[in-house]
Design an enzyme around this catalytic site. Structure first.
Site, PDB file in Angstrom:
ATOM      1  N   CYS A 241       0.813  -1.222   0.000  1.00  0.00           N
ATOM      2  CA  CYS A 241       0.000   0.000   0.000  1.00  0.00           C
ATOM      3  C   CYS A 241       0.842   1.266   0.000  1.00  0.00           C
ATOM      4  CB  CYS A 241      -0.938   0.002   1.195  1.00  0.00           C
ATOM      5  SG  CYS A 241      -1.973  -1.443   1.202  1.00  0.00           S
TER       6      CYS A 241
ATOM      7  N   HIS B  53      -3.336   6.570   2.635  1.00  0.00           N
ATOM      8  CA  HIS B  53      -3.750   5.294   2.053  1.00  0.00           C
ATOM      9  C   HIS B  53      -5.125   4.951   2.619  1.00  0.00           C
ATOM     10  CE1 HIS B  53      -4.236   1.233   0.985  1.00  0.00           C
ATOM     11  NE2 HIS B  53      -3.878   0.727   2.150  1.00  0.00           N
TER      12      HIS B  53
ATOM     13  N   ASN C 192     -10.239  -0.679  -0.142  1.00  0.00           N
ATOM     14  CA  ASN C 192      -8.769  -0.623  -0.063  1.00  0.00           C
ATOM     15  C   ASN C 192      -8.199  -1.129  -1.390  1.00  0.00           C
ATOM     16  OD1 ASN C 192      -6.049  -1.139   0.334  1.00  0.00           O
ATOM     17  ND2 ASN C 192      -6.299  -2.025   2.371  1.00  0.00           N
TER      18      ASN C 192
END
Ligand code: ACO
Length: 324
Positions: free
Chosen positions: A111, A251, A281
């Site tokens: 990420c 993020h 996500n």
């Protein structure tokens, strides 16, 4: 010489999977997913590999720039879901958009991949190796998601987004970047196979080792602490404080993580951009997706200080301060 962001772009696949759809697949509920993660929908790539998503994001970036694909000098794709082990996904993107004069490669920092890739492109530009670069985060996490595991399958989504960086002599663009990793925690989140550690086998498939395995709760706690501290490091280098930040783009792993970080650093007044509700996500794609959204929604204006920060497997964390 600095690298400044001169255009942004994004692409989300057409198919949308709602929390209500997931209720029919695993033992979960719309209420649990919204309350525990902030996610409402995620997009799923059906017949498109990661490079197709990335190429569409690159086309979108170039739409708002006077540069053509043939002017692009460097393409970096941050991804944990490459099209295939070899060649790099960035080369398929190069071919797809016709960036014949560029060189291209991938970066894997989960990420944190987008900020890691940004740091490489920034360094190349400041060193005078290239005058511009397209940096994209792109993922098809649906391909490595265990759709029988409710603790992970409700979280992830597919998408791609990125930025065009160009050399500038102005005092704006990327002011600082800080990267961290800690290899002691490689067990917190992983896809065990296929790879040289555990090659492709029937057993790997039977054990579901080809899918994401995550210790979500432990990851959560470390995320809040590390995102706040790395952000302070990046602001210190830029000679700034959290009070100077106009927008924080984190993020998008979990709305509760972003809210906790925002509260800890005094940015809980709407300056923390949240887009996780719209796409879940999406690992390396989530920061540029949120950045593209915030810019095109008219929030980020010239001169604004934008703090980017991330946390990912296993473990990587990073932050960057950008003067828009
Ligand atoms: N629906 C309903 N209940 C669920 C679900 C679900 N989808 N998933 C878990 N539960 C249950 C658990 O079984 C548990 O039940 P129990 O108390 O009866 O045992 C309960 O909910 C709480 O489980 P937790 O795992 O403690 O839930 P938590 O609040 O921590 O939320 C989550 C889980 C969303 C995964 C959260 O921990 C998280 O977001 N972690 C961080 C993820 C992250 O940042 N990863 C790194 C970046 S991603 C990357 O690098 C690609």
């Amino acid at each position: 010489m600095r690298a400044k962001i001169t255009a942004t772009g994004a692409y989300l696949p057409e198919k949308v999977l709602t929390n209500f759809d997931l209720e029919k697949m695993v033992d979960t509920s719309d209420e649990w997913i919204r309350q525990r993660t902030g996610i409402e929908v995620r997009h799923i790539a059906e017949d498109e590999p990661t490079s197709a998503l990335a190429a569409k994001a690159a086309d979108d970036i170039l739409k708002s720039s006077p540069l053509n694909a043939s002017d692009v000098e460097l393409i970096i794709v941050a991804t944990v879901t490459p099209d295939q082990p070899l060649p790099a996904t960035a080369l398929f993107v190069q071919q797809n958009i016709g960036a014949d004069n560029a060189f291209a490669f991938d970066i894997n920092a989960a990420c944190s991949g987008f900020i890691y890739a940004l740091s490489v492109a920034d360094a190349y530009i400041r060193a005078g190796m290239v005058k511009n670069a397209i940096v994209i985060g792109a993922e098809t996490l649906s391909k490595i998601t265990d759709w029988t595991d409710r603790s992970t399958c409700v979280i992830f989504g597919d998408g791609a987004a990125g930025v065009l960086l160009e050399a500038t002599a102005e005092d704006r663009g990327i002011l600082s970047i800080v990267l961290h990793s800690d290899g002691r925690y490689t067990d917190l989140m992983k896809v065990p196979a296929p790879g040289s550690r555990e090659p492709c086998s029937e057993e790997a498939i039977r054990n579901r080792d080809i899918y994401i395995k995550m210790k979500g709760n432990e990851t959560f706690k470390m995320a809040v602490r590390n995102i706040a501290s790395v952000s302070k490091e990046a602001l210190d280098i830029a000679g700034m404080d959290f009070s100077d930040v106009d927008w924080m783009i984190s993020h998008q792993a979990n709305k509760r993580i972003i809210d906790s970080v925002a509260k800890r650093v005094g940015l809980e007044d709407g300056r923390a951009i949240i887009t996780i509700d719209k796409h879940g996500n999406t690992a390396a794609a989530s920061i540029p997706l949120a950045l593209d959204w915030a810019y095109k929604a008219g929030k980020i204006r010239e001169g604004d200080i934008v703090l980017l920060n991330s946390f990912g497997a296993s473990l990587t964390w990073s932050a960057s301060v950008v003067r828009w």
